[in-house]
Design an enzyme around this catalytic site. Structure first.
Site, PDB file in Angstrom:
ATOM      1  CG  ASP A 128     -66.200 -30.414  26.935  1.00  7.33           C
ATOM      2  OD1 ASP A 128     -66.758 -29.870  25.963  1.00  7.33           O
ATOM      3  OD2 ASP A 128     -66.147 -31.649  27.069  1.00  7.33           O
ATOM      4  CG  HIS A 129     -65.733 -29.292  22.635  1.00  8.62           C
ATOM      5  ND1 HIS A 129     -65.856 -30.237  23.619  1.00  8.62           N
ATOM      6  CD2 HIS A 129     -65.533 -29.978  21.480  1.00  8.62           C
ATOM      7  CE1 HIS A 129     -65.744 -31.448  23.076  1.00  8.62           C
ATOM      8  NE2 HIS A 129     -65.532 -31.315  21.791  1.00  8.62           N
ATOM      9  CG  ASP A 193     -67.181 -35.552  21.868  1.00  5.39           C
ATOM     10  OD1 ASP A 193     -66.836 -34.356  21.822  1.00  5.39           O
ATOM     11  OD2 ASP A 193     -66.370 -36.498  21.796  1.00  5.39           O
ATOM     12  NE  ARG A 446     -61.625 -38.125  16.570  1.00  3.15           N
ATOM     13  CZ  ARG A 446     -62.071 -39.322  16.828  1.00  3.15           C
ATOM     14  NH1 ARG A 446     -61.237 -40.278  17.137  1.00  3.15           N
ATOM     15  NH2 ARG A 446     -63.359 -39.593  16.751  1.00  3.15           N
ATOM     16  CB  SER A 518     -65.495 -34.673  15.288  1.00  2.00           C
ATOM     17  OG  SER A 518     -66.551 -33.995  15.906  1.00  2.00           O
ATOM     18  NE  ARG A 520     -65.965 -31.577  14.311  1.00  3.17           N
ATOM     19  CZ  ARG A 520     -64.647 -31.401  14.316  1.00  3.17           C
ATOM     20  NH1 ARG A 520     -64.055 -30.831  13.310  1.00  3.17           N
ATOM     21  NH2 ARG A 520     -63.923 -31.790  15.340  1.00  3.17           N
TER      22      ARG A 520
END
Length: 629
Positions: A128-129, A193, A446, A518, A520
């Site tokens: 999806d990213h 996520d 965000r 995030s 990440r």
């Protein structure tokens, strides 16, 4: 009235003379309800959840919050686990793992290097990213499949080999797919996520983590989490007018701030009735949603165990927030941070003062379409760029069926692909040049600087020896999110290539809540790859602190926050005490100024024994390999 099933339960209890959870175990084994349609041989274990809850409640001798029931119900060792909110580290057994394509690349590479043949728990990858929003859903999706073919092929083939479910590009946003297919009351799910807590709306504990944490769970290793505090939000009154459930979340974000929820679960309760995560108690609306999404068997099972899917009467919260829904007004949060809450009536003045402001669900779509329909009736159309991002194929099909999509197109909107798009910076804007001040109002999660369109003007190890004469690459004042450290947007395509992604790096002396945003782990991998040793801040965001530990770095905090002012970018630092590195024992930092003078300060850490082993091995993955030898 007494149902046949309840009568059978009581008779069985009386006949066998056993405690209720034994009976429930028998019934659950008879039912054998699958966790999802895609995993028919993986079953919901409410019987085990109930057994663990009873053990812990007896040990603690007090009522439990819903958050505690779900978290403690997934303990690896409920009999011996030390439990103290905000203090001890829990060893947990999550039910499942979810990964989006940007973080899944590195997570799967790490899992492959572990040498294990299959994942130990149900796991999924969601593409999806990497779909950039440009002209519209179909064309953008075709372009993404072409550009990211290598990434998609790797994730699909790795998923097939190691038993990980694969959701192709265009199927939808990870969080919506989880709600529609995998979330259920009482589940403990971790996702790579930071928006994973979205699943808490269906009564589960869903927590964002870094890829290394996901690898631990996929490898069958207990997952470590500092025992969370529980913040209670008591809701009274009822929503009216244009006020929506999202306004409750925006209001709570404004009260707690992005730092206030760190290390805590936000638990909603009250007569009307998702930080680390948010959770809602089981209710009739969850039962209806499960049934409408083809999971009536799960709804019926949850109904059987509903006493364990809501808080005990008299349970205690670490903090209590009360919100009268009858007085709540529609909110938009921003600019630059999700915790600046403004009633909609004040947004114009805020935008004029600050130069920007920022705030999806099917409800968002319906309300937007209602406003658009009124605008069209008065001959009005959008003057600014207007984009619509469906959360899943199911949502897209539903807004097409109900006519919402066409209304939004008629008013000047572009329906994008079922993907993250602008929320993750995947937005090729033609109307604004980089550096131009402008405003975005979104229903996304965000709104950090540069988040939506990569425009900063858009307002949305070792060996036991001491570390000698470390150079400070940068000292940051104020907010420093993972979007600052490792930007999203055009950099997402490098997520599987560490050397390329590391060309986009800051290494810092940080301020408060360093690394928020995030999940990440690249923001930890990059300083590790480039020779980073320590990150020193006033405080850390939870996920990023764990990510740094997993990669063998030292996340440290000033024992005295004012010592932040003693360090200058031209200084050199020596960190002492690593030979005797131990839980709860501060390290010493010697600040060497260019004029030859020195100052000594103390640095705190939150490492436990296991995490210190990660540090000494160079990373958690290195330690995993050591244990396999």
């Amino acid at each position: 009235s007494i149902t046949y099933h309840a009568l059978f339960t009581r008779c069985l209890q009386k006949a066998l003379g056993v405690r209720q959870y034994h009976v429930a175990s028998v019934l659950c084994q008879r039912a054998k309800v699958a966790m999802s349609h895609f995993e028919p041989n993986e079953y919901i274990r409410y019987d085990l959840l109930e057994k663990n809850i009873n053990i812990v409640r007896q040990r603690l001798n007090r009522p439990l919050t819903l958050s505690e029931k779900i978290v403690y119900g997934h303990l690896d060792d409920p009999v011996n686990q030390e439990i103290e909110r905000g203090k001890t580290y829990l060893r947990l057994r999550p039910d499942r793992v979810a990964m989006q394509d940007a973080t899944a690349q590195m997570a799967m590479l790490q899992f492959i290097s572990s040498g294990l043949p299959k994942v130990a728990v149900p796991s999924t990858i969601h593409c999806d990213h990497l779909i950039e929003a440009q002209v519209g859903g179909e064309k953008d999706l075709r372009r993404a499949k072409d550009i990211n073919q290598e990434v998609y092929n790797f994730l699909a083939s790795a998923g097939a080999k190691y038993g990980v479910g694969f959701w192709r590009p265009g199927s939808g946003i990870i969080h919506q797919i989880i709600l529609e297919n995998y979330a259920y009351p009482g589940v403990l799910l971790i996702g790579t996520d930071s928006h994973t807590p979205n699943g808490g709306g269906l009564g589960g504990i869903c927590i964002g983590v870094g890829g290394a944490d996901a690898v631990d769970v996929m490898a069958g290793i207990p997952w470590e989490l500092k025992c969370p505090k529980v913040i209670g939000v008591k809701l009274t009154g009822s929503l009216s007018g244009w006020t929506s459930p999202k306004d409750v979340i925006l209001k709570v974000a404004g009260v707690l701030t992005v730092k206030g929820g760190t290390g805590a679960i936000v638990e909603y309760h009250g007569p009307e009735i998702g930080a680390t995560t948010s959770v809602f108690p089981y209710n009739h609306r969850m039962k209806k949603y499960l049934s409408k999404t083809g999971r009536e068997d799960i709804a019926n099972l949850a109904e059987e165990f509903k006493d364990h899917l809501m808080p005990d009467p008299g349970c205690q919260y670490d903090q209590l927030i009360e919100i009268n829904l009858s007085e709540l007004k529609p909110h938009i949060n921003g600019p630059f941070t999700p915790d600046l809450a403004h009633p909609v009536a004040e947004v114009g003045a805020v935008a004029e003062k600050e130069g920007c402001c920022t705030n999806s669900s099917y409800e968002d779509m319906g309300r937007s379409a209602a406003v658009a329909k009124q605008a069209l009736a008065h001959g009005l159309k959008c003057k600014s760029q207007f984009t619509i991002t469906p959360g899943s194929e199911q949502i897209r099909a539903t807004i097409e069926r109900d006519g919402y999509a066409q209304i939004l197109r008629d008013v000047g909107g572009i329906v994008l692909a079922n993907a993250c798009g602008p929320c993750i910076g995947q937005w090729d804007r033609k109307d604004i040049k980089k550096g131009d001040k402008n405003t975005i109002v979104t229903s996304y999660n965000r709104n950090f600087t540069g988040r939506n369109d990569a425009n900063p003007e858009t307002h949305a190890f070792w060996d036991g020896k001491d570390l000698e004469d470390l150079q400070i690459l940068i000292k940051v004042k104020g907010k420093c999110t993972t979007d600052h450290i490792s930007a999203a947007g055009p950099w997402l395509k490098f997520r599987g290539h560490l050397d390329n992604i590391s060309n986009n790096l800051w290494v810092v002396i940080g301020d408060e809540n360093y690394g928020e945003g995030s999940s990440r782990e690249h923001a930890a991998l990059e300083p590790r790859h480039l020779g980073g040793r320590a990150i020193i801040t006033k405080s850390f965001a939870r996920i990023h602190e764990t990510n740094l530990k997993k990669q063998g770095l030292l996340p440290l905090t000033f024992a005295d926050p004012s010592d932040y002012n003693k360090i200058h970018p031209v200084d050199k630092l020596t960190i002492q005490g690593l030979k005797d590195f131990a839980p709860g024992k501060p390290l010493t930092c010697v600040i060497k100024h260019p004029n030859g003078t020195q100052e000594t300060i103390l640095l705190n850490h939150t490492f436990n024994e296991t995490q210190i082993e990660w540090f000494r091995a160079g990373s958690a993955l290195n330690r995993m390999k050591e244990l396999q030898q």
